[in-house]
Write a protein that holds these residues in place. Structure first.
Motif, PDB file in Angstrom:
ATOM      1  N   VAL A  71      59.318  24.134  45.130  1.00 15.78           N
ATOM      2  CA  VAL A  71      57.872  24.056  44.988  1.00 15.78           C
ATOM      3  C   VAL A  71      57.356  23.189  46.135  1.00 15.78           C
ATOM      4  CG1 VAL A  71      57.914  22.014  43.466  1.00 15.78           C
ATOM      5  CG2 VAL A  71      55.956  23.563  43.416  1.00 15.78           C
ATOM      6  N   SER A  73      55.017  20.421  47.355  1.00 18.21           N
ATOM      7  CA  SER A  73      54.239  19.302  46.836  1.00 18.21           C
ATOM      8  C   SER A  73      53.177  18.919  47.867  1.00 18.21           C
ATOM      9  CB  SER A  73      55.178  18.132  46.530  1.00 18.21           C
ATOM     10  OG  SER A  73      54.471  17.056  45.960  1.00 18.21           O
ATOM     11  N   ARG A  74      52.855  17.653  47.977  1.00 15.75           N
ATOM     12  CA  ARG A  74      51.783  17.213  48.871  1.00 15.75           C
ATOM     13  C   ARG A  74      52.300  16.979  50.287  1.00 15.75           C
ATOM     14  NH1 ARG A  74      49.858  13.641  45.836  1.00 15.75           N
ATOM     15  NH2 ARG A  74      48.061  14.843  45.120  1.00 15.75           N
ATOM     16  N   THR A  89      53.930  24.547  56.231  1.00 16.32           N
ATOM     17  CA  THR A  89      54.783  24.877  55.088  1.00 16.32           C
ATOM     18  C   THR A  89      55.047  26.376  54.961  1.00 16.32           C
ATOM     19  OG1 THR A  89      52.861  24.879  53.591  1.00 16.32           O
ATOM     20  CG2 THR A  89      54.101  22.830  53.794  1.00 16.32           C
ATOM     21  N   GLY A 109      52.059  23.940  40.891  1.00 16.70           N
ATOM     22  CA  GLY A 109      51.689  23.151  42.063  1.00 16.70           C
ATOM     23  C   GLY A 109      50.912  21.930  41.627  1.00 16.70           C
ATOM     24  N   LEU A 110      50.676  21.014  42.543  1.00 15.60           N
ATOM     25  CA  LEU A 110      49.965  19.779  42.197  1.00 15.60           C
ATOM     26  C   LEU A 110      48.562  20.043  41.671  1.00 15.60           C
ATOM     27  CD1 LEU A 110      50.962  17.381  45.115  1.00 15.60           C
ATOM     28  CD2 LEU A 110      51.770  17.346  42.757  1.00 15.60           C
ATOM     29  N   SER A 147      61.605  20.080  45.553  1.00 16.05           N
ATOM     30  CA  SER A 147      60.200  19.868  45.933  1.00 16.05           C
ATOM     31  C   SER A 147      60.137  19.449  47.394  1.00 16.05           C
ATOM     32  CB  SER A 147      59.575  18.784  45.051  1.00 16.05           C
ATOM     33  OG  SER A 147      58.264  18.475  45.495  1.00 16.05           O
ATOM     34  N   SER A 149      57.883  17.771  50.270  1.00 15.11           N
ATOM     35  CA  SER A 149      56.718  16.911  50.485  1.00 15.11           C
ATOM     36  C   SER A 149      56.791  16.327  51.888  1.00 15.11           C
ATOM     37  CB  SER A 149      56.668  15.786  49.454  1.00 15.11           C
ATOM     38  OG  SER A 149      57.811  14.958  49.566  1.00 15.11           O
ATOM     39  N   THR A 174      63.224  16.971  47.779  1.00 12.70           N
ATOM     40  CA  THR A 174      63.663  16.204  46.612  1.00 12.70           C
ATOM     41  C   THR A 174      64.285  17.098  45.559  1.00 12.70           C
ATOM     42  OG1 THR A 174      61.915  14.560  46.967  1.00 12.70           O
ATOM     43  CG2 THR A 174      62.885  14.650  44.766  1.00 12.70           C
ATOM     44  N   LEU A 176      64.609  17.729  41.951  1.00 17.68           N
ATOM     45  CA  LEU A 176      63.766  17.311  40.831  1.00 17.68           C
ATOM     46  C   LEU A 176      64.560  16.816  39.628  1.00 17.68           C
ATOM     47  CD1 LEU A 176      60.993  20.047  41.085  1.00 17.68           C
ATOM     48  CD2 LEU A 176      60.825  17.640  41.720  1.00 17.68           C
TER      49      LEU A 176
END
Length: 200
Positions: A71, A73-74, A89, A109-110, A147, A149, A174, A176
């Motif tokens: 996924v 992330s930010r 991305t 998503g966030l 994730s 980021s 990362t 998770l």
């Protein structure tokens, strides 16, 4: 008044005639001038460096042989430019997908699902207007394993009579399940040029 209008029209026509013609650029063979701001070549380099390093490190090799689900992330834009971080991305996602190692989920998503149709399609359950054999069942969405980021930084410096602009594309992958970063990378992009060039 008429003479003045004609003079302006002629001036505009002359300027238009001197303008460089519009042309296509082959991204793979673009040897045109380098901008002090970030351009597509910089995103291409950062994405390529990140994916090659992820693949060579073995971080995206799932021990059970299946593809990891990632996924996004930010990705924080800490530059003076209006950057759409999807430009970075998306290139990473495409390359990882083609590698056969990673697939990206658009169901979470966030700020909610990237593709809202993931949930909209499930609202068709129990609707008499739809053949229920084709409606998505409960428990079929796949949760992410990884994730992505990061942050894009910009630093400006005066170097003699020129300016130096430094961009740092920092990324973390990362796991998770554990919360541990299993891969991290940084791509520096350094440009030096006229101090009259705009960097925002």
């Amino acid at each position: 008044m008429l003479i003045r209008a004609l003079a302006i029209s002629v001036g505009i026509a002359v300027l238009a005639g001197c303008a460089a013609p519009t042309r296509y650029i082959d991204p793979a063979a673009d040897d045109g001038p380098v901008a002090m701001t970030m351009d597509y070549r910089d995103f291409e380099k950062a994405a390529t460096d990140a994916v090659e390093d992820m693949l060579s490190s073995g971080a995206v090799n799932n021990p059970d042989g299946s593809r990891y689900i990632m996924v996004v992330s930010r990705i924080t834009n800490d530059t003076m430019q209006r950057i759409d971080t999807d430009q970075l991305t998306k290139k990473i996602r495409v390359s990882l997908l083609r590698s056969g190692k990673v697939v990206t989920t658009t169901a979470v998503g966030l700020n909610g699902a990237e593709d809202e149709m993931n949930m909209k399609a499930r609202e068709l359950r129990d609707s008499e207007e739809f053949d229920q054999s084709g409606v998505q069942r409960k428990g079929t969405l796949q949760a992410p394993d990884l994730s992505l980021s990061g942050k894009i930084l910009q630093r400006n410096h005066k170097v003699g009579k020129e300016q130096q602009v430094e961009y740092y594309i920092q990324l973390s992958l990362t796991e998770l399940a554990s919360g541990l970063a299993i891969w991290e990378g940084e791509t520096p992009i350094i440009k030096r040029g006229s101090d009259k060039s705009v960097t925002w």
